[in-house]
Design a protein around this motif. Structure first.
Motif, short mmCIF file in Angstrom:
data_model
loop_
_atom_site.label_atom_id
_atom_site.label_comp_id
_atom_site.label_asym_id
_atom_site.label_seq_id
_atom_site.Cartn_x
_atom_site.Cartn_y
_atom_site.Cartn_z
N PRO A 128 1.14 -1.25 -0.10
CA PRO A 128 -0.12 -0.03 -0.11
C PRO A 128 0.94 1.30 0.25
CG PRO A 128 -0.29 -1.06 2.58
CD PRO A 128 0.74 -2.02 1.29
N ALA A 129 2.20 1.36 0.44
CA ALA A 129 2.78 2.12 0.78
C ALA A 129 3.57 1.92 0.04
CB ALA A 129 3.03 2.84 2.13
N LEU A 130 5.02 3.41 -0.82
CA LEU A 130 6.23 2.79 -1.21
C LEU A 130 6.93 4.05 -1.48
CD1 LEU A 130 7.60 0.37 -1.95
CD2 LEU A 130 6.67 0.89 -4.77
N ILE A 166 -3.40 -1.66 -5.53
CA ILE A 166 -2.75 -0.62 -6.21
C ILE A 166 -1.79 0.29 -5.03
CG2 ILE A 166 -4.73 -0.51 -8.22
CD1 ILE A 166 -5.54 2.29 -6.23
N ILE A 167 -0.90 0.69 -5.12
CA ILE A 167 0.58 1.52 -4.08
C ILE A 167 -0.54 2.44 -4.80
CG2 ILE A 167 2.27 1.99 -3.72
CD1 ILE A 167 3.36 -0.06 -5.77
N GLN A 168 -0.89 2.75 -3.39
CA GLN A 168 -2.11 4.43 -2.93
C GLN A 168 -1.37 5.58 -2.30
OE1 GLN A 168 -4.91 1.49 -0.32
NE2 GLN A 168 -5.68 3.01 -1.79
N ARG A 210 5.31 9.07 3.21
CA ARG A 210 4.94 9.81 4.62
C ARG A 210 2.79 9.59 3.84
NH1 ARG A 210 8.60 12.03 1.76
NH2 ARG A 210 10.66 12.99 2.95
N GLY A 211 2.40 8.32 3.73
CA GLY A 211 1.18 8.84 3.77
C GLY A 211 0.64 9.78 2.87
N GLY A 212 1.41 9.99 2.01
CA GLY A 212 0.61 10.38 0.97
C GLY A 212 0.12 10.25 -0.23
N SER A 213 -0.99 10.68 -0.59
CA SER A 213 -1.92 9.87 -1.70
C SER A 213 -1.06 9.97 -3.44
CB SER A 213 -3.23 10.55 -2.24
OG SER A 213 -4.15 10.40 -0.93
N ARG A 214 -1.05 9.19 -3.53
CA ARG A 214 -0.45 8.51 -4.69
C ARG A 214 -1.25 9.18 -6.36
NH1 ARG A 214 4.64 7.49 -5.81
NH2 ARG A 214 5.14 6.57 -3.12
N ARG A 215 -0.66 9.78 -6.70
CA ARG A 215 -1.79 9.77 -7.98
C ARG A 215 -0.93 9.64 -9.27
NH1 ARG A 215 -3.73 14.95 -6.92
NH2 ARG A 215 -3.88 16.33 -5.71
N ASP A 216 0.22 8.62 -9.62
CA ASP A 216 0.54 8.14 -10.24
C ASP A 216 0.29 6.62 -10.03
OD1 ASP A 216 1.92 7.83 -12.70
OD2 ASP A 216 3.83 7.90 -11.95
N ILE A 217 -0.11 6.23 -11.37
CA ILE A 217 -0.22 4.09 -10.93
C ILE A 217 0.99 3.86 -11.59
CG2 ILE A 217 -2.85 5.20 -11.20
CD1 ILE A 217 -3.01 3.91 -13.76
N MET A 218 1.13 2.41 -11.67
CA MET A 218 1.90 1.27 -12.62
C MET A 218 0.89 0.83 -13.50
SD MET A 218 4.96 -0.99 -10.70
CE MET A 218 5.71 0.89 -9.77
N SER A 219 1.38 1.13 -14.90
CA SER A 219 0.13 0.19 -16.02
C SER A 219 0.84 -1.29 -16.12
CB SER A 219 0.17 1.07 -17.26
OG SER A 219 -0.40 2.32 -16.88
N ASN A 220 -0.81 -2.22 -15.94
CA ASN A 220 0.53 -3.46 -16.12
C ASN A 220 0.45 -3.35 -17.50
OD1 ASN A 220 -0.72 -4.15 -13.95
ND2 ASN A 220 -2.93 -4.43 -14.32
N THR A 221 1.84 -3.98 -17.66
CA THR A 221 1.66 -4.80 -19.67
C THR A 221 1.73 -6.17 -19.92
OG1 THR A 221 4.46 -5.32 -19.14
CG2 THR A 221 3.98 -2.96 -18.93
N LYS A 222 1.60 -6.36 -21.68
CA LYS A 222 1.89 -8.01 -21.80
C LYS A 222 3.28 -9.14 -20.40
CE LYS A 222 5.24 -7.43 -25.05
NZ LYS A 222 6.19 -8.57 -24.31
N ASP A 223 4.07 -8.20 -20.00
CA ASP A 223 4.81 -8.78 -18.95
C ASP A 223 4.30 -8.52 -17.86
OD1 ASP A 223 6.35 -9.63 -21.38
OD2 ASP A 223 6.64 -7.71 -21.62
N THR A 224 2.88 -8.19 -17.35
CA THR A 224 2.82 -8.25 -15.74
C THR A 224 1.71 -9.52 -15.45
OG1 THR A 224 2.50 -6.06 -15.82
CG2 THR A 224 1.67 -7.53 -14.33
N LEU A 225 2.41 -10.44 -14.08
CA LEU A 225 1.22 -11.27 -14.29
C LEU A 225 0.47 -10.80 -13.35
CD1 LEU A 225 3.61 -13.24 -16.10
CD2 LEU A 225 2.31 -14.28 -15.53
N LEU A 226 -0.61 -11.16 -13.05
CA LEU A 226 -1.57 -10.65 -12.01
C LEU A 226 -1.63 -12.08 -11.09
CD1 LEU A 226 -4.03 -8.20 -13.62
CD2 LEU A 226 -2.46 -7.72 -11.88
N VAL A 227 -1.46 -12.17 -9.84
CA VAL A 227 -1.60 -13.43 -9.51
C VAL A 227 -3.67 -13.38 -8.61
CG1 VAL A 227 -1.73 -14.31 -6.10
CG2 VAL A 227 0.04 -13.16 -8.53
N ARG A 228 -4.00 -14.49 -8.90
CA ARG A 228 -5.56 -14.39 -9.09
C ARG A 228 -5.46 -14.59 -7.52
NH1 ARG A 228 -6.75 -20.28 -11.80
NH2 ARG A 228 -6.79 -19.46 -13.95
N GLY A 229 -7.38 -13.58 -6.73
CA GLY A 229 -7.78 -13.53 -5.98
C GLY A 229 -7.68 -11.99 -5.68
#
Length: 237
Positions: free
Chosen positions: A75-77, A101-103, A107-126
């Protein structure tokens, strides 16, 4: 057998799991700590060496030699680590991640940017409380893609990884050695990928052919391709 054991310990790890100190502080470590534990458990049964990589190491260029990055619920990075991982993904590197998502930043501030998935991204089920098995299944898809160096791996009769069976493979002077142990409470029939289906167990001093039944908590260190026979001498003995 110390040389073989040391070689297994020192073998490079092409797969890394993110450890986020920012997420361990946020919400007392929930859900990051549980997610990291399940990620490591699932990855440890895939047959490959796996290590952790921190936010600081990511920001310092530590992702350069990582072929597969596993991103548990984070959740934080830090901004620097987020930028490094985003660049890693945009370069076409393989990312295994949950749908979360990484929110927040460190410092706990909201993240505006997102990390887009690509064809080389595998989502864990669930969606919630993703268990070790889901990480292992995602890695099975990674291994089928050829991203990681092909090695002999323990599988069931259908070719799927065996949850609860840990294995490691290393070559010494061109000779393959397979460490394998069944961590289940009951015996399990173990198959092996690759052409080499037999060898000499250096711990039990006996020849082994796959498929074979693995008893609980009885490790084997198999010198693949080497059997005693009538006149043969097992390499390493």
């Amino acid at each position: 057998l110390g040389g073989v054991v040391t070689a297994c310990q020192n073998a490079p790890a092409e797969m890394a799991i993110l450890w986020s100190s920012s997420s361990t502080i946020f919400r007392n470590g929930e859900p990051h700590l549980d997610s990291v534990r399940y990620a490591f458990e699932g990855c440890s049964f895939a047959g490959y060496n796996v290590r952790f990589i921190t936010e600081e190491q990511c920001a310092a260029g530590g992702l350069a030699d990582v072929k597969v990055l596993v991103l548990p619920d984070t959740p934080a990075l830090t901004d620097a680590a987020f930028a490094a991982i985003k660049d890693y993904v945009e370069q076409g590197k393989t990312l295994v991640r949950t749908a979360a998502i990484i929110q927040f930043d460190e410092r706990g501030g909201s993240r505006r940017d997102i990390m887009s998935n690509t064809k080389d991204t595998l989502l864990v089920r669930g969606q919630h409380d993703v268990q070790a098995r889901e990480y292992l299944h995602a890695l099975d898809a990674v291994m089928s893609s050829g991203v990681l160096t092909p090695i002999p791996r323990t599988v069931n009769s259908h070719g799927y990884p065996l949850e609860g069976v840990k294995s490691r493979y290393v070559e010494i002077d061109g000779q393959g050695h397979l460490y394998v142990i069944n961590l289940r409470k009951e015996p399990v029939v173990c198959h092996l990928t690759g052409d080499n289906q037999s060898g000499r167990d250096l711990i039990g001093a006996q020849d082994v052919s796959f498929p074979t039944q693995l008893k609980p908590l009885e490790p084997m260190l198999v010198n693949l391709g080497s059997v005693m026979g009538d006149d043969a001498v097992c390499a390493g003995e």
